[in-house]
Design an enzyme around this catalytic site. Structure first.
Site, PDB file in Angstrom:
ATOM      1  N   ARG A  13     -19.293 -19.061  23.118  1.00  0.00           N
ATOM      2  CA  ARG A  13     -20.488 -19.133  23.984  1.00  0.00           C
ATOM      3  C   ARG A  13     -20.409 -18.010  25.024  1.00  0.00           C
ATOM      4  O   ARG A  13     -19.482 -17.209  25.018  1.00  0.00           O
ATOM      5  CB  ARG A  13     -20.585 -20.489  24.683  1.00  0.00           C
ATOM      6  CG  ARG A  13     -19.423 -20.773  25.583  1.00  0.00           C
ATOM      7  CD  ARG A  13     -19.605 -22.049  26.400  1.00  0.00           C
ATOM      8  NE  ARG A  13     -18.426 -22.257  27.246  1.00  0.00           N
ATOM      9  CZ  ARG A  13     -17.352 -22.911  26.858  1.00  0.00           C
ATOM     10  NH1 ARG A  13     -17.298 -23.461  25.667  1.00  0.00           N
ATOM     11  NH2 ARG A  13     -16.314 -23.041  27.677  1.00  0.00           N
ATOM     12  N   ARG A  35     -11.176 -21.983  21.264  1.00  0.00           N
ATOM     13  CA  ARG A  35     -10.049 -22.907  21.403  1.00  0.00           C
ATOM     14  C   ARG A  35     -10.461 -24.299  20.959  1.00  0.00           C
ATOM     15  O   ARG A  35      -9.898 -24.842  20.012  1.00  0.00           O
ATOM     16  CB  ARG A  35      -9.573 -22.913  22.859  1.00  0.00           C
ATOM     17  CG  ARG A  35      -8.460 -23.880  23.167  1.00  0.00           C
ATOM     18  CD  ARG A  35      -8.177 -23.928  24.645  1.00  0.00           C
ATOM     19  NE  ARG A  35      -9.407 -24.008  25.432  1.00  0.00           N
ATOM     20  CZ  ARG A  35      -9.466 -24.159  26.747  1.00  0.00           C
ATOM     21  NH1 ARG A  35      -8.358 -24.217  27.441  1.00  0.00           N
ATOM     22  NH2 ARG A  35     -10.619 -24.240  27.376  1.00  0.00           N
ATOM     23  N   ASP A  61      -5.560 -20.932  20.449  1.00  0.00           N
ATOM     24  CA  ASP A  61      -5.541 -20.949  21.909  1.00  0.00           C
ATOM     25  C   ASP A  61      -4.820 -19.682  22.372  1.00  0.00           C
ATOM     26  O   ASP A  61      -3.639 -19.497  22.073  1.00  0.00           O
ATOM     27  CB  ASP A  61      -4.794 -22.224  22.349  1.00  0.00           C
ATOM     28  CG  ASP A  61      -4.687 -22.355  23.864  1.00  0.00           C
ATOM     29  OD1 ASP A  61      -4.839 -21.340  24.576  1.00  0.00           O
ATOM     30  OD2 ASP A  61      -4.408 -23.475  24.321  1.00  0.00           O
ATOM     31  N   TYR A 153      -7.251 -16.869  39.821  1.00  0.00           N
ATOM     32  CA  TYR A 153      -8.150 -16.103  38.938  1.00  0.00           C
ATOM     33  C   TYR A 153      -8.086 -14.606  39.275  1.00  0.00           C
ATOM     34  O   TYR A 153      -7.973 -13.764  38.376  1.00  0.00           O
ATOM     35  CB  TYR A 153      -9.565 -16.647  39.132  1.00  0.00           C
ATOM     36  CG  TYR A 153     -10.637 -16.044  38.259  1.00  0.00           C
ATOM     37  CD1 TYR A 153     -10.702 -16.346  36.899  1.00  0.00           C
ATOM     38  CD2 TYR A 153     -11.605 -15.200  38.789  1.00  0.00           C
ATOM     39  CE1 TYR A 153     -11.714 -15.812  36.108  1.00  0.00           C
ATOM     40  CE2 TYR A 153     -12.613 -14.669  38.005  1.00  0.00           C
ATOM     41  CZ  TYR A 153     -12.667 -14.978  36.665  1.00  0.00           C
ATOM     42  OH  TYR A 153     -13.666 -14.451  35.883  1.00  0.00           O
ATOM     43  N   LYS A 157      -6.834 -11.620  36.807  1.00  0.00           N
ATOM     44  CA  LYS A 157      -7.753 -10.532  36.448  1.00  0.00           C
ATOM     45  C   LYS A 157      -7.263  -9.186  36.989  1.00  0.00           C
ATOM     46  O   LYS A 157      -7.530  -8.138  36.396  1.00  0.00           O
ATOM     47  CB  LYS A 157      -9.158 -10.847  36.962  1.00  0.00           C
ATOM     48  CG  LYS A 157      -9.802 -12.064  36.285  1.00  0.00           C
ATOM     49  CD  LYS A 157      -9.925 -11.886  34.792  1.00  0.00           C
ATOM     50  CE  LYS A 157     -10.876 -12.892  34.158  1.00  0.00           C
ATOM     51  NZ  LYS A 157     -10.913 -12.772  32.686  1.00  0.00           N
ATOM     52  N   ILE A 186     -22.582 -13.493  36.206  1.00  0.00           N
ATOM     53  CA  ILE A 186     -23.286 -13.430  34.921  1.00  0.00           C
ATOM     54  C   ILE A 186     -23.704 -14.853  34.547  1.00  0.00           C
ATOM     55  O   ILE A 186     -22.891 -15.790  34.641  1.00  0.00           O
ATOM     56  CB  ILE A 186     -22.382 -12.824  33.819  1.00  0.00           C
ATOM     57  CG1 ILE A 186     -21.810 -11.462  34.259  1.00  0.00           C
ATOM     58  CG2 ILE A 186     -23.133 -12.726  32.494  1.00  0.00           C
ATOM     59  CD1 ILE A 186     -22.838 -10.373  34.559  1.00  0.00           C
TER      60      ILE A 186
HETATM   61  N1  LIG Z   1     -19.687 -15.563  33.962  1.00  0.00           N
HETATM   62  C1  LIG Z   1     -19.327 -14.763  34.954  1.00  0.00           C
HETATM   63  O1  LIG Z   1     -20.016 -14.671  35.987  1.00  0.00           O
HETATM   64  C2  LIG Z   1     -18.081 -13.941  34.843  1.00  0.00           C
HETATM   65  C3  LIG Z   1     -17.813 -13.028  35.873  1.00  0.00           C
HETATM   66  C4  LIG Z   1     -16.669 -12.235  35.801  1.00  0.00           C
HETATM   67  C5  LIG Z   1     -15.819 -12.340  34.721  1.00  0.00           C
HETATM   68  N2  LIG Z   1     -16.081 -13.255  33.735  1.00  0.00           N
HETATM   69  C6  LIG Z   1     -15.137 -13.324  32.622  1.00  0.00           C
HETATM   70  O2  LIG Z   1     -15.821 -13.150  31.402  1.00  0.00           O
HETATM   71  C7  LIG Z   1     -15.171 -13.909  30.370  1.00  0.00           C
HETATM   72  C8  LIG Z   1     -16.176 -14.833  29.690  1.00  0.00           C
HETATM   73  O3  LIG Z   1     -16.739 -15.672  30.679  1.00  0.00           O
HETATM   74  P1  LIG Z   1     -17.964 -16.663  30.385  1.00  0.00           P
HETATM   75  O4  LIG Z   1     -18.708 -16.794  31.633  1.00  0.00           O
HETATM   76  O5  LIG Z   1     -18.652 -16.269  29.126  1.00  0.00           O
HETATM   77  O6  LIG Z   1     -17.136 -18.029  30.158  1.00  0.00           O
HETATM   78  P2  LIG Z   1     -17.542 -19.383  29.382  1.00  0.00           P
HETATM   79  O7  LIG Z   1     -19.002 -19.457  29.177  1.00  0.00           O
HETATM   80  O8  LIG Z   1     -16.847 -20.465  30.135  1.00  0.00           O
HETATM   81  O9  LIG Z   1     -16.848 -19.198  27.959  1.00  0.00           O
HETATM   82  C9  LIG Z   1     -15.451 -19.108  27.888  1.00  0.00           C
HETATM   83  C10 LIG Z   1     -15.050 -18.900  26.449  1.00  0.00           C
HETATM   84  O10 LIG Z   1     -13.620 -18.748  26.433  1.00  0.00           O
HETATM   85  C11 LIG Z   1     -13.077 -19.680  25.484  1.00  0.00           C
HETATM   86  N3  LIG Z   1     -11.726 -20.042  25.893  1.00  0.00           N
HETATM   87  C12 LIG Z   1     -11.329 -20.562  27.072  1.00  0.00           C
HETATM   88  N4  LIG Z   1     -10.004 -20.754  27.057  1.00  0.00           N
HETATM   89  C13 LIG Z   1      -9.561 -20.335  25.851  1.00  0.00           C
HETATM   90  C14 LIG Z   1      -8.292 -20.267  25.225  1.00  0.00           C
HETATM   91  N5  LIG Z   1      -7.183 -20.691  25.860  1.00  0.00           N
HETATM   92  N6  LIG Z   1      -8.200 -19.768  23.981  1.00  0.00           N
HETATM   93  C15 LIG Z   1      -9.309 -19.327  23.318  1.00  0.00           C
HETATM   94  N7  LIG Z   1     -10.534 -19.384  23.854  1.00  0.00           N
HETATM   95  C16 LIG Z   1     -10.663 -19.876  25.105  1.00  0.00           C
HETATM   96  C17 LIG Z   1     -14.061 -20.827  25.456  1.00  0.00           C
HETATM   97  O11 LIG Z   1     -13.950 -21.537  24.208  1.00  0.00           O
HETATM   98  P3  LIG Z   1     -13.541 -23.115  24.153  1.00  0.00           P
HETATM   99  O12 LIG Z   1     -14.679 -23.880  24.743  1.00  0.00           O
HETATM  100  O13 LIG Z   1     -13.330 -23.378  22.719  1.00  0.00           O
HETATM  101  O14 LIG Z   1     -12.305 -23.252  25.003  1.00  0.00           O
HETATM  102  C18 LIG Z   1     -15.394 -20.055  25.541  1.00  0.00           C
HETATM  103  O15 LIG Z   1     -15.740 -19.544  24.280  1.00  0.00           O
HETATM  104  C19 LIG Z   1     -14.027 -14.646  31.060  1.00  0.00           C
HETATM  105  O16 LIG Z   1     -12.823 -13.915  30.921  1.00  0.00           O
HETATM  106  C20 LIG Z   1     -14.450 -14.673  32.510  1.00  0.00           C
HETATM  107  O17 LIG Z   1     -13.357 -14.769  33.385  1.00  0.00           O
HETATM  108  C21 LIG Z   1     -17.198 -14.046  33.775  1.00  0.00           C
END
Ligand SMILES: NC(=O)c1ccc[n+]([C@@H]2O[C@H](COP(=O)([O-])OP(=O)(O)OC[C@H]3O[C@@H](n4cnc5c(N)ncnc54)[C@H](OP(=O)(O)O)[C@@H]3O)[C@@H](O)[C@H]2O)c1
Length: 241
Positions: A13, A35, A61, A153, A157, A186
């Site tokens: 997602r 995961r 994972d 976090y 990062k 985001i």
């Molecule tokens: N959204 C923001 O504003 C933002 C800002 C800065 C940086 N980021 C970074 O961008 C990346 C994606 O963020 P997002 O907002 O898209 O997050 P998200 O919607 O919460 O999605 C996280 C994804 O990571 C997977 N995941 C989590 N733990 C895992 C593990 N141990 N092994 C394999 N998969 C795992 C989840 O799958 P499962 O459900 O199967 O665990 C899910 O597919 C992250 O690294 C986040 O820190 C996001």
């Protein structure tokens, strides 16, 4: 199957799903890692196939070193590893530092920073042998500015940024570019607790970014057009600098 293999971690997602879909559109086989969220990951695969491109799920994972070694070792045997790796999987466990539990520190570090190591370490040698590769690591503006309640976090990062720059130097002569992308706010589940008003106050563009706005930058870094870009951290943050 197409010849270039792409691994996107945490692609069931959010940002990872958008990156996977965008990278698949350039005639590559994209492996959708997740995961727990099996049905969401299968949904991403189905929508990529509906567009006429190649994708499969790959469950493991990223924080589990043994699981990574087993699954990724099998991938190396089967199709020679990956040409493009996007280390996107990440979690938050926000809490003011005095109240932080060991588990909140460990899980966040082990997912983002440990995940980078557990995934890249087994995959980098086959990539070196191919003399071409792209590695993109997802960091955050929290690593650059710090953020209250995100000591764990931001540390994870920031570690990613140091690892990106060092690995970029190590692999520069092998045709492999290693870069990091630092999103701001985001629109995904990760920021749903933050109000639009708060975002308007913090972000110069006055809005959260879309997952596609991050995926487009990642797609550029994975392309031949980015062949002289390595060791960079590119903010995708609506003007937060
Ligand atoms: N959204 C923001 O504003 C933002 C800002 C800065 C940086 N980021 C970074 O961008 C990346 C994606 O963020 P997002 O907002 O898209 O997050 P998200 O919607 O919460 O999605 C996280 C994804 O990571 C997977 N995941 C989590 N733990 C895992 C593990 N141990 N092994 C394999 N998969 C795992 C989840 O799958 P499962 O459900 O199967 O665990 C899910 O597919 C992250 O690294 C986040 O820190 C996001």
């Amino acid at each position: 199957m197409t010849s270039k293999h792409v691994l996107v971690t945490g692609a069931s997602r959010g940002i990872g799903a958008a990156i996977a879909t965008t990278l698949a559109a350039s005639d590559r086989h994209v492996w959708i890692n997740y995961r727990n969220s099996k049905s969401e990951a299968e949904g991403v695969v189905a929508s990529i196939r509906q567009l006429g491109f190649d994708a499969s799920t790959l469950q493991f994972d990223v924080s589990d070193r043994k699981a990574c070694a087993a699954v990724l070792g099998a991938c190396i045997e089967k199709h020679g590893g990956f040409d493009i790796i996007v280390n996107n999987a990440g979690i938050t466990a926000d809490v003011p530092f005095p109240g932080m539990e060991d588990e909140q520190w460990d899980s966040v570090i082990q997912t983002s920073l440990g995940g980078f190591y557990n995934v890249c370490r087994p995959l980098v040698m086959p990539m070196i042998r191919k003399r071409w590769g792209r590695i993109v690591n997802m960091t955050s503006i929290a690593a650059l500015h710090g953020n209250r309640g995100q000591v764990n976090y931001a540390a994870a990062k920031a570690g990613i940024i140091g690892a990106t720059k060092s690995l970029a130097r190590e692999l520069a002569s092998r045709g492999i570019c290693v870069n990091a992308v630092a999103p701001g706010f985001i629109n995904t589940g990760m920021i749903e607790h933050i109000s639009k008003d708060q975002i308007r106050q913090i972000v110069p563009m006055g809005r959260a970014g879309s997952v596609q706005e991050v995926a487009s930058v990642v797609a550029f870094l994975c392309s031949d057009a980015a062949s002289y870009v390595s060791g960079e951290v590119i903010n995708v943050s609506g003007g937060i600098i």
